[in-house]
Write a protein that holds these residues in place. Structure first.
Motif, PDB file in Angstrom:
ATOM      1  N   ARG A   1       0.843  -1.195   0.000  1.00  0.00           N
ATOM      2  CA  ARG A   1       0.000   0.000   0.000  1.00  0.00           C
ATOM      3  C   ARG A   1       0.878   1.245   0.000  1.00  0.00           C
ATOM      4  O   ARG A   1       2.028   1.202   0.453  1.00  0.00           O
ATOM      5  CB  ARG A   1      -0.939   0.028   1.215  1.00  0.00           C
TER       6      ARG A   1
ATOM      7  N   LEU B   1       4.123   2.302  -6.759  1.00  0.00           N
ATOM      8  CA  LEU B   1       2.953   1.426  -6.676  1.00  0.00           C
ATOM      9  C   LEU B   1       1.746   2.095  -7.319  1.00  0.00           C
ATOM     10  O   LEU B   1       0.982   1.450  -8.055  1.00  0.00           O
ATOM     11  CB  LEU B   1       2.646   1.086  -5.216  1.00  0.00           C
TER      12      LEU B   1
ATOM     13  N   ALA C   1      -3.037   3.906  -2.709  1.00  0.00           N
ATOM     14  CA  ALA C   1      -2.958   2.763  -3.621  1.00  0.00           C
ATOM     15  C   ALA C   1      -2.872   1.488  -2.808  1.00  0.00           C
ATOM     16  O   ALA C   1      -2.211   1.449  -1.763  1.00  0.00           O
ATOM     17  CB  ALA C   1      -1.738   2.873  -4.532  1.00  0.00           C
ATOM     18  N   GLU C   2      -3.547   0.453  -3.283  1.00  0.00           N
ATOM     19  CA  GLU C   2      -3.463  -0.881  -2.710  1.00  0.00           C
ATOM     20  C   GLU C   2      -3.108  -1.842  -3.839  1.00  0.00           C
ATOM     21  O   GLU C   2      -3.725  -1.806  -4.913  1.00  0.00           O
ATOM     22  CB  GLU C   2      -4.792  -1.288  -2.079  1.00  0.00           C
ATOM     23  N   ARG C   3      -2.119  -2.690  -3.591  1.00  0.00           N
ATOM     24  CA  ARG C   3      -1.690  -3.622  -4.634  1.00  0.00           C
ATOM     25  C   ARG C   3      -2.879  -4.481  -5.074  1.00  0.00           C
ATOM     26  O   ARG C   3      -3.544  -5.123  -4.272  1.00  0.00           O
ATOM     27  CB  ARG C   3      -0.563  -4.514  -4.117  1.00  0.00           C
ATOM     28  N   GLY C   4      -3.152  -4.454  -6.371  1.00  0.00           N
ATOM     29  CA  GLY C   4      -4.240  -5.225  -6.940  1.00  0.00           C
ATOM     30  C   GLY C   4      -5.594  -4.558  -6.865  1.00  0.00           C
ATOM     31  O   GLY C   4      -6.580  -5.099  -7.374  1.00  0.00           O
TER      32      GLY C   4
ATOM     33  N   GLY D   1      -5.885  -0.880  -7.317  1.00  0.00           N
ATOM     34  CA  GLY D   1      -5.873   0.412  -7.988  1.00  0.00           C
ATOM     35  C   GLY D   1      -5.433   1.560  -7.101  1.00  0.00           C
ATOM     36  O   GLY D   1      -4.977   1.377  -5.972  1.00  0.00           O
TER      37      GLY D   1
ATOM     38  N   THR E   1       2.116   1.922 -11.173  1.00  0.00           N
ATOM     39  CA  THR E   1       1.914   0.580 -11.736  1.00  0.00           C
ATOM     40  C   THR E   1       0.463   0.131 -11.583  1.00  0.00           C
ATOM     41  O   THR E   1      -0.078  -0.551 -12.456  1.00  0.00           O
ATOM     42  CB  THR E   1       2.861  -0.443 -11.084  1.00  0.00           C
ATOM     43  N   GLU E   2      -0.194   0.530 -10.491  1.00  0.00           N
ATOM     44  CA  GLU E   2      -1.609   0.200 -10.324  1.00  0.00           C
ATOM     45  C   GLU E   2      -2.472   0.940 -11.350  1.00  0.00           C
ATOM     46  O   GLU E   2      -3.601   0.529 -11.629  1.00  0.00           O
ATOM     47  CB  GLU E   2      -2.072   0.538  -8.913  1.00  0.00           C
ATOM     48  N   ASN E   3      -1.933   2.024 -11.893  1.00  0.00           N
ATOM     49  CA  ASN E   3      -2.655   2.798 -12.898  1.00  0.00           C
ATOM     50  C   ASN E   3      -2.228   2.419 -14.316  1.00  0.00           C
ATOM     51  O   ASN E   3      -2.502   3.144 -15.268  1.00  0.00           O
ATOM     52  CB  ASN E   3      -2.436   4.295 -12.675  1.00  0.00           C
TER      53      ASN E   3
END
Length: 256
Positions: A118, A212, A132-135, A137, A215-217
């Motif tokens: 996160r 993070l 952001a939270e991994r997986g 968004g 990459t989540e975006n």
């Protein structure tokens, strides 16, 4: 603990410790760790304040911050093996803060087993909070971020003066100045104001949360040798881009 509740910790820290010192610092409250690398009483007090909040909420977690690591560099070595850790940048953009500029923020990253899970960015002067939270968004003030599209060649930013205006013989838009603050640079990339950012340093307190988010975006955060950025990265040179095309264009043409 809920991700938004932890954002509240950053907001509380800024309200209680950082903002009261904004444009109110005396000369004796400002130091240089290295030439041009400022630290203030607000940096240290904010790190201590947020550390106390995190320790109370997560008694089993390791919590370290930029200013503590400056005094005890060995603390970084154990982080990749920690089951649960938080890494704090108490005031990102300290030079801006010292100069009375609004482009400063608080950054926090959560790491589990060496993996960033996160990330949080709080901009006290704009009221923008990014999580952001991994997986799951990335969001700004609770809403998904829609990146603006532009009809232009990839536009990059950097703090390196010698690279400003570089356009790779017309294959890139001329490179512009960064905000000298990751807490504003990464959101600029998320929103589409720029397409890539180049950094020469890879400090985890500066980049784990923002990387993070990117990459989540759908973006990319890699060192210049093409390896994904992580807590273990030590390479000189980090290139973060909104998409593969922008990253490849910048990586192939960057004069380093």
């Amino acid at each position: 603990m809920d991700t938004d509740d932890i954002l509240g910790m950053l907001q509380e820290t800024a309200a209680e410790v950082i903002t009261p010192k904004f444009r109110q610092l005396s000369d004796g409250e400002i130091e240089e760790k290295n030439p041009g690398d400022f630290v203030t009483v607000a940096d240290r007090e904010a790190e201590q304040y947020l550390t106390r909040l995190l320790n109370a909420a997560f008694p089993g977690a390791t919590v370290v911050g930029e200013e503590t690591v400056f005094l005890e560099p060995g603390l970084l070595k154990g982080l990749p093996n920690a089951d649960h850790a938080f890494i704090i940048d108490p005031i990102d953009g300290t030079r801006n803060f010292v100069n009375g500029k609004e482009q400063h923020g608080v950054i926090l990253a959560e790491v589990r087993g060496g993996v960033t899970t996160r990330g949080w960015i709080w901009q006290p002067m704009t009221g923008r909070g990014y999580v952001a939270e991994r997986g799951a968004g990335v969001r700004m003030n609770g809403d998904p971020i829609e990146r603006a599209s532009h009809d232009r060649l990839p536009l990059g930013a950097t703090s390196k003066k010698k690279l400003l205006g570089f356009d790779a013989d017309g294959r890139l838009s001329p490179v512009v100045s960064s905000n000298f603050c990751c807490a504003f640079d990464y959101p600029a990339l998320l929103h589409g104001d720029i397409d890539f950012i180049f950094y020469s340093s890879v400090h985890p307190w500066d980049h784990l949360a923002g990387a993070l988010m990117v990459t989540e975006n759908g973006g990319i955060a890699r060192t210049l040798d093409g390896i994904s950025y992580t807590l273990l990265s030590r390479s000189r040179g980090l290139l973060v881009a909104a998409d593969t095309m922008s990253w490849m264009a910048a990586q192939q043409l960057w004069p380093v």
